[in-house]
Design a protein around this motif. Sequence first.
Motif, PDB file in Angstrom:
ATOM      1  N   ARG A  17       0.825  -1.196   0.000  1.00 59.67           N
ATOM      2  CA  ARG A  17       0.000   0.000   0.000  1.00 59.67           C
ATOM      3  C   ARG A  17       0.867   1.257   0.000  1.00 59.67           C
ATOM      4  O   ARG A  17       1.931   1.283   0.609  1.00 59.67           O
ATOM      5  N   PRO A  18       0.413   2.321  -0.658  1.00 58.64           N
ATOM      6  CA  PRO A  18       1.156   3.585  -0.582  1.00 58.64           C
ATOM      7  C   PRO A  18       1.145   4.103   0.848  1.00 58.64           C
ATOM      8  O   PRO A  18       0.162   3.931   1.572  1.00 58.64           O
ATOM      9  N   ARG A  19       2.230   4.709   1.286  1.00 62.18           N
ATOM     10  CA  ARG A  19       2.277   5.217   2.650  1.00 62.18           C
ATOM     11  C   ARG A  19       1.372   6.434   2.787  1.00 62.18           C
ATOM     12  O   ARG A  19       1.076   7.115   1.814  1.00 62.18           O
ATOM     13  N   ARG A  20       0.947   6.701   4.009  1.00 62.27           N
ATOM     14  CA  ARG A  20       0.071   7.830   4.289  1.00 62.27           C
ATOM     15  C   ARG A  20       0.824   9.134   4.053  1.00 62.27           C
ATOM     16  O   ARG A  20       1.970   9.275   4.474  1.00 62.27           O
ATOM     17  N   ILE A  21       0.196  10.067   3.378  1.00 60.56           N
ATOM     18  CA  ILE A  21       0.831  11.358   3.110  1.00 60.56           C
ATOM     19  C   ILE A  21      -0.053  12.472   3.632  1.00 60.56           C
ATOM     20  O   ILE A  21      -1.260  12.326   3.779  1.00 60.56           O
ATOM     21  N   GLU A  22       0.560  13.612   3.914  1.00 57.69           N
ATOM     22  CA  GLU A  22      -0.148  14.781   4.400  1.00 57.69           C
ATOM     23  C   GLU A  22      -0.116  15.870   3.327  1.00 57.69           C
ATOM     24  O   GLU A  22       0.800  15.922   2.497  1.00 57.69           O
ATOM     25  N   ALA A  23      -1.105  16.760   3.388  1.00 52.24           N
ATOM     26  CA  ALA A  23      -1.176  17.844   2.407  1.00 52.24           C
ATOM     27  C   ALA A  23       0.077  18.705   2.449  1.00 52.24           C
ATOM     28  O   ALA A  23       0.557  19.195   1.423  1.00 52.24           O
ATOM     29  N   GLY A  24       0.626  18.891   3.658  1.00 48.60           N
ATOM     30  CA  GLY A  24       1.835  19.716   3.783  1.00 48.60           C
ATOM     31  C   GLY A  24       3.011  19.145   3.018  1.00 48.60           C
ATOM     32  O   GLY A  24       3.821  19.892   2.452  1.00 48.60           O
ATOM     33  N   GLN A  25       3.127  17.817   2.988  1.00 54.00           N
ATOM     34  CA  GLN A  25       4.199  17.185   2.230  1.00 54.00           C
ATOM     35  C   GLN A  25       4.053  17.489   0.737  1.00 54.00           C
ATOM     36  O   GLN A  25       5.035  17.781   0.051  1.00 54.00           O
ATOM     37  N   ILE A  26       2.823  17.382   0.260  1.00 54.30           N
ATOM     38  CA  ILE A  26       2.559  17.634  -1.160  1.00 54.30           C
ATOM     39  C   ILE A  26       2.942  19.057  -1.525  1.00 54.30           C
ATOM     40  O   ILE A  26       3.594  19.314  -2.542  1.00 54.30           O
ATOM     41  N   VAL A  27       2.535  20.014  -0.683  1.00 51.33           N
ATOM     42  CA  VAL A  27       2.826  21.424  -0.946  1.00 51.33           C
ATOM     43  C   VAL A  27       4.327  21.678  -0.918  1.00 51.33           C
ATOM     44  O   VAL A  27       4.871  22.360  -1.796  1.00 51.33           O
ATOM     45  N   ASP A  28       5.014  21.145   0.073  1.00 48.88           N
ATOM     46  CA  ASP A  28       6.460  21.379   0.198  1.00 48.88           C
ATOM     47  C   ASP A  28       7.217  20.856  -1.021  1.00 48.88           C
ATOM     48  O   ASP A  28       8.116  21.523  -1.547  1.00 48.88           O
ATOM     49  N   LEU A  71      -3.258  25.045  -4.271  1.00 44.07           N
ATOM     50  CA  LEU A  71      -2.910  24.662  -2.913  1.00 44.07           C
ATOM     51  C   LEU A  71      -1.499  25.108  -2.573  1.00 44.07           C
ATOM     52  O   LEU A  71      -1.219  25.557  -1.452  1.00 44.07           O
ATOM     53  N   THR A  72      -0.615  25.018  -3.539  1.00 42.71           N
ATOM     54  CA  THR A  72       0.774  25.423  -3.334  1.00 42.71           C
ATOM     55  C   THR A  72       0.881  26.925  -3.124  1.00 42.71           C
ATOM     56  O   THR A  72       1.697  27.404  -2.331  1.00 42.71           O
ATOM     57  N   LEU A  73       0.047  27.679  -3.820  1.00 40.34           N
ATOM     58  CA  LEU A  73       0.077  29.131  -3.695  1.00 40.34           C
ATOM     59  C   LEU A  73      -0.438  29.602  -2.338  1.00 40.34           C
ATOM     60  O   LEU A  73       0.033  30.606  -1.803  1.00 40.34           O
ATOM     61  N   ALA A 115      -4.309  33.424 -13.841  1.00 50.75           N
ATOM     62  CA  ALA A 115      -5.080  33.603 -15.078  1.00 50.75           C
ATOM     63  C   ALA A 115      -6.458  32.971 -14.971  1.00 50.75           C
ATOM     64  O   ALA A 115      -7.349  33.273 -15.771  1.00 50.75           O
ATOM     65  N   LEU A 116      -6.657  32.106 -13.969  1.00 53.67           N
ATOM     66  CA  LEU A 116      -7.966  31.503 -13.769  1.00 53.67           C
ATOM     67  C   LEU A 116      -8.984  32.516 -13.275  1.00 53.67           C
ATOM     68  O   LEU A 116     -10.184  32.285 -13.328  1.00 53.67           O
ATOM     69  N   GLY A 117      -8.489  33.659 -12.780  1.00 52.80           N
ATOM     70  CA  GLY A 117      -9.381  34.752 -12.434  1.00 52.80           C
ATOM     71  C   GLY A 117      -9.845  34.790 -11.000  1.00 52.80           C
ATOM     72  O   GLY A 117     -10.609  35.675 -10.614  1.00 52.80           O
ATOM     73  N   ASP A 118      -9.389  33.879 -10.166  1.00 54.90           N
ATOM     74  CA  ASP A 118      -9.821  33.849  -8.778  1.00 54.90           C
ATOM     75  C   ASP A 118      -8.704  34.327  -7.861  1.00 54.90           C
ATOM     76  O   ASP A 118      -7.524  34.151  -8.150  1.00 54.90           O
ATOM     77  N   LEU A 119      -9.103  34.918  -6.714  1.00 55.35           N
ATOM     78  CA  LEU A 119      -8.134  35.192  -5.664  1.00 55.35           C
ATOM     79  C   LEU A 119      -7.916  33.887  -4.917  1.00 55.35           C
ATOM     80  O   LEU A 119      -8.786  33.411  -4.200  1.00 55.35           O
ATOM     81  N   THR A 120      -6.763  33.289  -5.107  1.00 59.56           N
ATOM     82  CA  THR A 120      -6.559  31.929  -4.621  1.00 59.56           C
ATOM     83  C   THR A 120      -5.931  31.869  -3.241  1.00 59.56           C
ATOM     84  O   THR A 120      -5.852  30.792  -2.664  1.00 59.56           O
ATOM     85  N   ASP A 121      -5.462  32.974  -2.716  1.00 59.80           N
ATOM     86  CA  ASP A 121      -4.789  32.970  -1.431  1.00 59.80           C
ATOM     87  C   ASP A 121      -5.454  33.998  -0.523  1.00 59.80           C
ATOM     88  O   ASP A 121      -5.399  35.194  -0.780  1.00 59.80           O
ATOM     89  N   LYS A 122      -6.079  33.537   0.549  1.00 56.65           N
ATOM     90  CA  LYS A 122      -6.817  34.443   1.428  1.00 56.65           C
ATOM     91  C   LYS A 122      -5.923  35.523   2.012  1.00 56.65           C
ATOM     92  O   LYS A 122      -6.382  36.631   2.314  1.00 56.65           O
ATOM     93  N   ASP A 123      -4.637  35.227   2.175  1.00 61.70           N
ATOM     94  CA  ASP A 123      -3.711  36.214   2.711  1.00 61.70           C
ATOM     95  C   ASP A 123      -3.490  37.382   1.760  1.00 61.70           C
ATOM     96  O   ASP A 123      -2.906  38.393   2.150  1.00 61.70           O
TER      97      ASP A 123
END
Length: 227
Positions: A17-28, A71-73, A115-123
């Motif tokens: 089975r693939p090991r468990r991953i976290e969203a933070g790992q993906i972003v990093d 998500l990365t942004l 270019a997608l036209g959305d504000l993607t980062d709440k900050d």
Amino acid sequence: MVSVATTDSLGARRRGRPRRIEAGQIVDVTRRIILEEGVEAVSMRRIAKEVGTTPMALYHHVRDKVELLMLTLTGMVAAVPRPSLPDDPRERILVTAVHMHDVLAEMIWVVDILALGDLTDKDAWWTAEEIIDSAIACGLSPEEAVHAYHTLWYVIHGSLVFRRADARRAADPDRAALFPDLITEEDADELPRLAALSNRWHEVKAGYDIREQLERVLDGLLRRPRS
């Protein structure tokens, strides 16, 4: 008789089975690849391999590459200090707009996402709030203030799009000739201004000052139409 799984048999199944991953790992991992190789190097298969899982498992966290980049942004702007804003609302708009440009110019890879036209980062939402609020303080209606914000954003985003395009062309020495290099003396009758400026075009373009141009646009936006 109840069959009891042994430690060895459980381990064998778990190894498959693939090991468990976290969203933070993906972003990093995604941010590292972008900074080292550019956004073009990002793919679901590449990210899955880097974090030690399968592309199918990665889809449990993100729907596709676009969502992965969004998500990365998220959160990147939070690391950038906000500028000191003056009291005058017109100047607040200008300083905020220039700040938007300068921050994004340092993260030019986000142009494709934006270019997608959305504000993607709440900050980053404070920039829209600041410009719209200050535009209202300058006498615009809420509707006019929103339109003014979008106009300034279109100028900022457009300048970044062309800056990125220029960098890509400069990195390709075998690229085909483009404007204004294609202008010839034969074009002078129909395009007298462009023909006269063609030899100096790149020099003049290099002197483009985004702050000055944003200020000119802003002055036009704040000038109320004659009744």
